[in-house]
Motif scaffolding. Sequence first.
Motif, PDB file in Angstrom:
ATOM      1  N   THR B 100       0.821  -1.100   0.089  1.00 25.52           N
ATOM      2  CA  THR B 100       0.001  -0.078   0.138  1.00 25.52           C
ATOM      3  C   THR B 100       0.818   1.237   0.062  1.00 25.52           C
ATOM      4  O   THR B 100       2.034   1.036   0.224  1.00 25.52           O
ATOM      5  CB  THR B 100      -1.023  -0.062   1.413  1.00 25.52           C
ATOM      6  OG1 THR B 100       0.087  -0.070   2.456  1.00 25.52           O
ATOM      7  CG2 THR B 100      -1.940  -1.088   1.159  1.00 25.52           C
ATOM      8  N   GLU B 103      -2.937   7.302   0.753  1.00 23.28           N
ATOM      9  CA  GLU B 103      -3.939   7.699  -0.211  1.00 23.28           C
ATOM     10  C   GLU B 103      -3.706   9.256  -0.648  1.00 23.28           C
ATOM     11  O   GLU B 103      -4.276   9.679  -1.499  1.00 23.28           O
ATOM     12  CB  GLU B 103      -5.518   7.845   0.788  1.00 23.28           C
ATOM     13  CG  GLU B 103      -6.550   8.200  -0.025  1.00 23.28           C
ATOM     14  CD  GLU B 103      -7.805   8.085   0.785  1.00 23.28           C
ATOM     15  OE1 GLU B 103      -7.920   7.759   2.129  1.00 23.28           O
ATOM     16  OE2 GLU B 103      -8.830   8.611   0.154  1.00 23.28           O
ATOM     17  N   TYR B 105      -1.496  10.188  -2.127  1.00 24.84           N
ATOM     18  CA  TYR B 105      -0.828  10.519  -3.564  1.00 24.84           C
ATOM     19  C   TYR B 105      -1.825  10.875  -4.781  1.00 24.84           C
ATOM     20  O   TYR B 105      -1.458  11.301  -5.586  1.00 24.84           O
ATOM     21  CB  TYR B 105      -0.088   8.992  -3.888  1.00 24.84           C
ATOM     22  CG  TYR B 105       1.354   8.840  -3.137  1.00 24.84           C
ATOM     23  CD1 TYR B 105       1.547   9.588  -2.006  1.00 24.84           C
ATOM     24  CD2 TYR B 105       1.964   7.562  -3.567  1.00 24.84           C
ATOM     25  CE1 TYR B 105       2.911   9.200  -1.498  1.00 24.84           C
ATOM     26  CE2 TYR B 105       3.179   7.376  -2.833  1.00 24.84           C
ATOM     27  CZ  TYR B 105       3.639   8.283  -2.149  1.00 24.84           C
ATOM     28  OH  TYR B 105       5.004   8.042  -1.446  1.00 24.84           O
ATOM     29  N   ALA B 106      -3.007  10.314  -4.542  1.00 22.95           N
ATOM     30  CA  ALA B 106      -3.872  10.693  -5.451  1.00 22.95           C
ATOM     31  C   ALA B 106      -4.048  12.162  -5.713  1.00 22.95           C
ATOM     32  O   ALA B 106      -4.065  12.761  -6.789  1.00 22.95           O
ATOM     33  CB  ALA B 106      -5.260   9.912  -5.318  1.00 22.95           C
ATOM     34  N   PRO B 122      -8.199   6.262  -7.169  1.00 23.98           N
ATOM     35  CA  PRO B 122      -7.532   5.535  -5.894  1.00 23.98           C
ATOM     36  C   PRO B 122      -8.056   4.186  -5.480  1.00 23.98           C
ATOM     37  O   PRO B 122      -9.269   4.584  -5.179  1.00 23.98           O
ATOM     38  CB  PRO B 122      -7.216   6.785  -5.083  1.00 23.98           C
ATOM     39  CG  PRO B 122      -8.168   7.709  -5.113  1.00 23.98           C
ATOM     40  CD  PRO B 122      -8.803   7.739  -6.694  1.00 23.98           C
ATOM     41  N   THR B 123      -7.469   3.287  -5.199  1.00 23.53           N
ATOM     42  CA  THR B 123      -8.180   1.922  -4.851  1.00 23.53           C
ATOM     43  C   THR B 123      -7.440   1.137  -3.681  1.00 23.53           C
ATOM     44  O   THR B 123      -6.103   1.573  -3.690  1.00 23.53           O
ATOM     45  CB  THR B 123      -8.314   0.969  -6.029  1.00 23.53           C
ATOM     46  OG1 THR B 123      -7.321   0.655  -6.643  1.00 23.53           O
ATOM     47  CG2 THR B 123      -9.371   1.752  -7.086  1.00 23.53           C
ATOM     48  N   THR B 142     -13.144   1.597  -3.370  1.00 29.35           N
ATOM     49  CA  THR B 142     -13.139   2.836  -4.275  1.00 29.35           C
ATOM     50  C   THR B 142     -13.587   4.162  -3.782  1.00 29.35           C
ATOM     51  O   THR B 142     -14.921   3.914  -3.338  1.00 29.35           O
ATOM     52  CB  THR B 142     -13.460   2.423  -5.553  1.00 29.35           C
ATOM     53  OG1 THR B 142     -13.332   3.698  -6.454  1.00 29.35           O
ATOM     54  CG2 THR B 142     -14.653   1.948  -5.490  1.00 29.35           C
ATOM     55  N   THR B 146     -10.552  11.217  -8.196  1.00 25.63           N
ATOM     56  CA  THR B 146      -9.904  12.314  -7.821  1.00 25.63           C
ATOM     57  C   THR B 146      -9.909  13.259  -8.722  1.00 25.63           C
ATOM     58  O   THR B 146      -9.030  13.155  -9.941  1.00 25.63           O
ATOM     59  CB  THR B 146      -8.705  12.087  -7.273  1.00 25.63           C
ATOM     60  OG1 THR B 146      -8.761  11.096  -6.105  1.00 25.63           O
ATOM     61  CG2 THR B 146      -7.993  13.271  -6.784  1.00 25.63           C
ATOM     62  N   ILE B 225      -3.908   3.216   0.393  1.00 24.71           N
ATOM     63  CA  ILE B 225      -4.348   2.805  -0.797  1.00 24.71           C
ATOM     64  C   ILE B 225      -3.382   1.843  -1.475  1.00 24.71           C
ATOM     65  O   ILE B 225      -2.285   2.001  -1.235  1.00 24.71           O
ATOM     66  CB  ILE B 225      -4.781   4.033  -1.961  1.00 24.71           C
ATOM     67  CG1 ILE B 225      -3.546   4.683  -2.304  1.00 24.71           C
ATOM     68  CG2 ILE B 225      -5.977   4.643  -1.472  1.00 24.71           C
ATOM     69  CD1 ILE B 225      -3.613   5.888  -3.333  1.00 24.71           C
ATOM     70  N   ILE B 228      -3.503   3.685  -7.871  1.00 25.81           N
ATOM     71  CA  ILE B 228      -4.057   4.617  -8.442  1.00 25.81           C
ATOM     72  C   ILE B 228      -4.130   4.148  -9.903  1.00 25.81           C
ATOM     73  O   ILE B 228      -3.280   4.007 -10.333  1.00 25.81           O
ATOM     74  CB  ILE B 228      -3.430   6.290  -8.396  1.00 25.81           C
ATOM     75  CG1 ILE B 228      -3.124   6.436  -6.828  1.00 25.81           C
ATOM     76  CG2 ILE B 228      -4.190   7.149  -8.975  1.00 25.81           C
ATOM     77  CD1 ILE B 228      -2.120   7.307  -6.470  1.00 25.81           C
ATOM     78  N   THR B 254       6.599   5.754  -6.057  1.00 25.14           N
ATOM     79  CA  THR B 254       5.757   4.788  -6.975  1.00 25.14           C
ATOM     80  C   THR B 254       6.405   3.973  -8.100  1.00 25.14           C
ATOM     81  O   THR B 254       7.500   4.554  -8.343  1.00 25.14           O
ATOM     82  CB  THR B 254       4.549   5.397  -7.364  1.00 25.14           C
ATOM     83  OG1 THR B 254       4.851   6.593  -8.374  1.00 25.14           O
ATOM     84  CG2 THR B 254       3.766   6.016  -6.190  1.00 25.14           C
TER      85      THR B 254
END
Lengths: 218, 428
Positions: B100, B103, B105-106, B122-123, B142, B146, B225, B228, B254
């Motif tokens: 993970t 979140e 980042y999105a 994002p998931t 989900t 975004t 998350i 993405i 990432t």
Amino acid sequence: MLRVTNLEKAYKGQGKTVRALDAATLQVAPGELVAVQGPSGCGKTTLLLVAAGLLKPDAGQVLVNAQDPYALAPDGRARFRAENMGFVFQQFHLVPYLSALDNILAPTLARPAPDAAERAAHLARHFGLAERQDHLPGELSTGERQRTALARALLHNPRLLLADEPTGNLDEASGKVVLSHLAEFAKAGGAVLLVTHDPRAAEYATRTLRMESGRIET
Amino acid sequence: MTVWRLISREIAYRKLNFALAVLAVAVAVGCLVGELALLAAHETRAEQLGENAEAAAQQRVQRLEDDYRVITVKLGYNLLILPRDQDLAELHLLGHTTKTMPEEYAQRLGSANVITVQHLLPTLQQKVEWPEKKTSILLMGTRGETPPAHRDPKKPIREAVPRGEMIVGRVLADSLHLAPGDTVALMGKTLKVREVRQPAGNEDDVTVWINLAEAQELLGQPGRISAILALSCFCAEATPEGIRREVTQILPETQIVELSPQAATRRAARARAAEYGAETVAAEEAARAAARSERHAFAAWVVPLVVVACIVWVGVLALLNVRERRDEIAILRALGTSARRIFSIFLARSFMAGLAGAAVGYAAGLALGQGWVRWESGGAQAAASSPLFDGSLLAAVLVLAPLLSAAAALVPALTAAQQDPAVILQQE
């Protein structure tokens, strides 16, 4: 001028041998017109051709101006003929596509001469051909043709003139003209061997010989 | 009397024989020159047509590539942005992520003004046991999209799953007899089935989508998350490498996997267009080469055949000429003309026929070639006449044709030279 001695010539064919010349001997000196007479097939033409260096004999010797033409190579013999001999034939043997004047000039093909054109014109006049000199043989009378042939034979002032039945195809008047010209040539110092069965030839000849079965009877 | 005078008089006298000899040589030379002129004309024309066709093909290919570009431009690139420590082999083997990332980042990616992203999803996903149903599922949390900060909001490609609801994949729904409106317990949480997805033929068929926040709670991953999904990405550098470079500048922790098959499709389409173009041009060239080869093969046997036939013809005419002139040869030989001179007379005559025939044949062949070109081009190529003229060919023909003609008369000329005059003169 011409000396032939013991000439032998035979033709072979179809299992038979024909003797055309059988120990034929004769000589013609300068200033002589020698007529050889005889029946058809007696060897007259063969004698003439052998004497001309055109037909090699099986045996015997030919001397023209003291030289044996058969001792020469073929091209040398042709040159020798051009320098020493003239020919007149019964059929004239004119080149059909050359004018009378060009026919008179034909020997220059073998032996060019600087004065040939003038001499040809002179001969044409001498033989009464001046008006016809630009005509082709086919446009000439037989007498004119034979006179053209005679003029051709005399172009290079040969020492020896060989004539084979020159009057054979001519009428009497034309025949006489030709014979008188031959006699005239002999009187001027030339040698003439005339083979013919024209009885008139004897009137113009200095000597007349008889030929029978390849033999010359003196 | 010279040899040339004798020959010219004879030619003028026997016009037909000479004309036929000239014609024979002219036919051979004309055939050769005409064929070469036609080949040259065809070559030039084929070259022009080929260049035109090649240019047209390249234009078509360019247009096709442009069309593909236009058609596929809206496909964009689909990227899966994963934690850098996510083992990709594991991802592919398991079919879901195991690591993970924040979140946040999105939001960071959405706020960046570097790449053009149509949709950011994002998931949080994890393979879990659905204890109440005693089956394994892929649980996907989900929150919907975004929105990119720098772009006008668009209709979202995927709606957020509201809290308390779930979306179920088709296979899973069928096996558990779930239908929209059903209420089920998932890991102790009661959720209402909002939708059953259409069959997808992939892991989506066994996936349960729930609200991201609820998923984070259920999986014990608050604020985390696992991926993405960046859908329909466009950027200045419209290549996967360019996009990857830009995204990793924004989110250095990432890694990016290109998901979208559309991009590959676009590349494949454009590559295929280029291949098609190359094949078209190659086919055009091959067709031209085959046609050229056929013409050359045809000329390779027709021309020599005609030349040989004409040489024989010239030889026969020369022999007839010799036979016709037997008396003349005999008297010329008797008058002292050498055999060599007789030989040269006949050879020279044939040489002259060859020279005349070469000139006539070249002119005729050239005229034939020009006429053909004019006819073929409907009279439009009057200017094409001069390129067909080939000075070196003319020179070669003017030298070789007389020599060949003379060679054809070699045997007749030898026959004439070797003729025994005594035999002819005795036949009186």
